[in-house]
Design a protein around this motif. Structure first.
Motif, PDB file in Angstrom:
ATOM      1  N   ILE A  64       0.856  -1.187   0.000  1.00 51.33           N
ATOM      2  CA  ILE A  64       0.000   0.000   0.000  1.00 51.33           C
ATOM      3  C   ILE A  64       0.888   1.231   0.000  1.00 51.33           C
ATOM      4  N   PRO A  65       0.456   2.283  -0.672  1.00 49.70           N
ATOM      5  CA  PRO A  65       1.234   3.520  -0.611  1.00 49.70           C
ATOM      6  C   PRO A  65       1.110   4.134   0.788  1.00 49.70           C
ATOM      7  N   LEU A  66       2.217   4.560   1.359  1.00 50.71           N
ATOM      8  CA  LEU A  66       2.222   5.058   2.729  1.00 50.71           C
ATOM      9  C   LEU A  66       1.887   6.546   2.829  1.00 50.71           C
ATOM     10  N   ARG A  67       1.978   7.279   1.718  1.00 52.91           N
ATOM     11  CA  ARG A  67       1.748   8.724   1.779  1.00 52.91           C
ATOM     12  C   ARG A  67       0.341   9.095   2.263  1.00 52.91           C
ATOM     13  N   PRO A  68      -0.737   8.507   1.720  1.00 50.19           N
ATOM     14  CA  PRO A  68      -2.064   8.886   2.220  1.00 50.19           C
ATOM     15  C   PRO A  68      -2.264   8.560   3.703  1.00 50.19           C
ATOM     16  N   VAL A  69      -1.744   7.419   4.118  1.00 48.94           N
ATOM     17  CA  VAL A  69      -1.847   7.040   5.527  1.00 48.94           C
ATOM     18  C   VAL A  69      -1.044   8.004   6.395  1.00 48.94           C
ATOM     19  N   THR A 117      15.436  11.196  20.655  1.00 50.76           N
ATOM     20  CA  THR A 117      16.622  11.587  19.880  1.00 50.76           C
ATOM     21  C   THR A 117      16.619  10.886  18.532  1.00 50.76           C
ATOM     22  N   LEU A 118      16.331   9.590  18.536  1.00 50.16           N
ATOM     23  CA  LEU A 118      16.230   8.851  17.274  1.00 50.16           C
ATOM     24  C   LEU A 118      15.119   9.429  16.403  1.00 50.16           C
ATOM     25  N   GLY A 119      13.998   9.767  17.033  1.00 47.48           N
ATOM     26  CA  GLY A 119      12.891  10.362  16.290  1.00 47.48           C
ATOM     27  C   GLY A 119      13.263  11.701  15.684  1.00 47.48           C
ATOM     28  N   TRP A 120      14.007  12.496  16.435  1.00 45.70           N
ATOM     29  CA  TRP A 120      14.402  13.818  15.952  1.00 45.70           C
ATOM     30  C   TRP A 120      15.270  13.699  14.701  1.00 45.70           C
ATOM     31  N   PHE A 121      16.271  12.839  14.774  1.00 47.30           N
ATOM     32  CA  PHE A 121      17.170  12.685  13.635  1.00 47.30           C
ATOM     33  C   PHE A 121      16.603  11.747  12.576  1.00 47.30           C
ATOM     34  N   GLY A 122      16.094  10.602  13.005  1.00 50.12           N
ATOM     35  CA  GLY A 122      15.610   9.604  12.065  1.00 50.12           C
ATOM     36  C   GLY A 122      14.352  10.021  11.342  1.00 50.12           C
ATOM     37  N   PRO A 129      10.913  11.185   4.704  1.00 48.62           N
ATOM     38  CA  PRO A 129      11.053  11.051   3.249  1.00 48.62           C
ATOM     39  C   PRO A 129      10.522   9.723   2.713  1.00 48.62           C
ATOM     40  N   THR A 130      10.720   8.639   3.461  1.00 50.58           N
ATOM     41  CA  THR A 130      10.219   7.332   3.019  1.00 50.58           C
ATOM     42  C   THR A 130       8.703   7.302   3.045  1.00 50.58           C
ATOM     43  N   VAL A 135       8.903   5.973  -2.956  1.00 49.98           N
ATOM     44  CA  VAL A 135      10.039   5.068  -3.125  1.00 49.98           C
ATOM     45  C   VAL A 135      10.019   3.987  -2.052  1.00 49.98           C
ATOM     46  N   PRO A 136      10.549   2.822  -2.368  1.00 55.93           N
ATOM     47  CA  PRO A 136      10.624   1.756  -1.362  1.00 55.93           C
ATOM     48  C   PRO A 136      11.532   2.172  -0.200  1.00 55.93           C
ATOM     49  N   ALA A 137      11.286   1.603   0.945  1.00 56.97           N
ATOM     50  CA  ALA A 137      12.057   1.932   2.141  1.00 56.97           C
ATOM     51  C   ALA A 137      13.489   1.440   2.007  1.00 56.97           C
ATOM     52  N   SER A 138      14.412   2.309   2.369  1.00 50.35           N
ATOM     53  CA  SER A 138      15.823   1.918   2.357  1.00 50.35           C
ATOM     54  C   SER A 138      16.124   1.064   3.583  1.00 50.35           C
TER      55      SER A 138
END
Length: 172
Positions: A64-69, A117-122, A129-130, A135-138
């Motif tokens: 499923i496309p993740l953008r609408p969700v 902290t992970l949330g802030w950077f990740g 962006p993912t 685009v598929p998840a890196s």
């Protein structure tokens, strides 16, 4: 001598006593149950949104496309996090000696700090962006999503263990 595994991480009792305010306690007491309900509901919404969004990134078989969700869920994620943090701070200051002396409170704070902290950077670098692109998840975004899910699950587990610990004597 305590046998708790995280005894070395406990907050000093002097600090907890210094943070205690009877006036604040009396002010919050009539609405304490409402704050607790709001805290638990917002935490449940936040954790559910984290699992849904980051589970979508981590799952390679999701078609499923993740953008609408993401566009639907992201405001709920941010608001539920804000409400959960504000109510959590209010609940802590309601009775800092009792809350701060729980065995899994400091590990919970540590896991929250690492997860935020992970949330802030990740979130800025890989997850958003993912989620917002087609685009598929890196690999990096999948690892970040899994680590975030594990950290937030640890926060919830520490909260559960603060409320009711592991039984010391099993019933027969």
């Amino acid at each position: 001598m305590s046998s708790h595994p995280f005894e070395f991480m406990r907050l000093p009792f002097g600090l907890l006593i210094a943070l205690d305010s009877r006036m604040f306690h009396f002010w919050i007491q009539p609405i304490h149950f409402l704050l607790r309900i709001l805290h638990l509901l917002s935490m449940a919404v936040f954790f559910g949104m984290v699992l849904m969004l980051q589970g979508g990134i981590w799952n390679r078989k999701a078609h499923i496309p993740l953008r609408p969700v993401t566009e639907l869920v992201l405001p709920w994620l941010h608001w539920s996090f804000a409400v959960c943090m504000v109510t959590g701070v209010l609940l802590f200051f309601y009775d800092p000696v009792h809350v701060g002396s729980r065995g899994y409170f400091t590990p919970k704070l540590l896991l929250m700090a690492i997860a935020m902290t992970l949330g802030w950077f990740g979130h800025r670098r890989t997850l958003k962006p993912t989620l917002l692109s087609g685009v598929p998840a890196s690999r990096e975004s999948r690892v970040t999503a899994m680590l975030s899910m594990v950290l937030w699950a640890g926060v919830v587990i520490c909260s559960c263990l603060n409320t009711e610990g592991v039984p010391k004597v099993f019933l027969r």
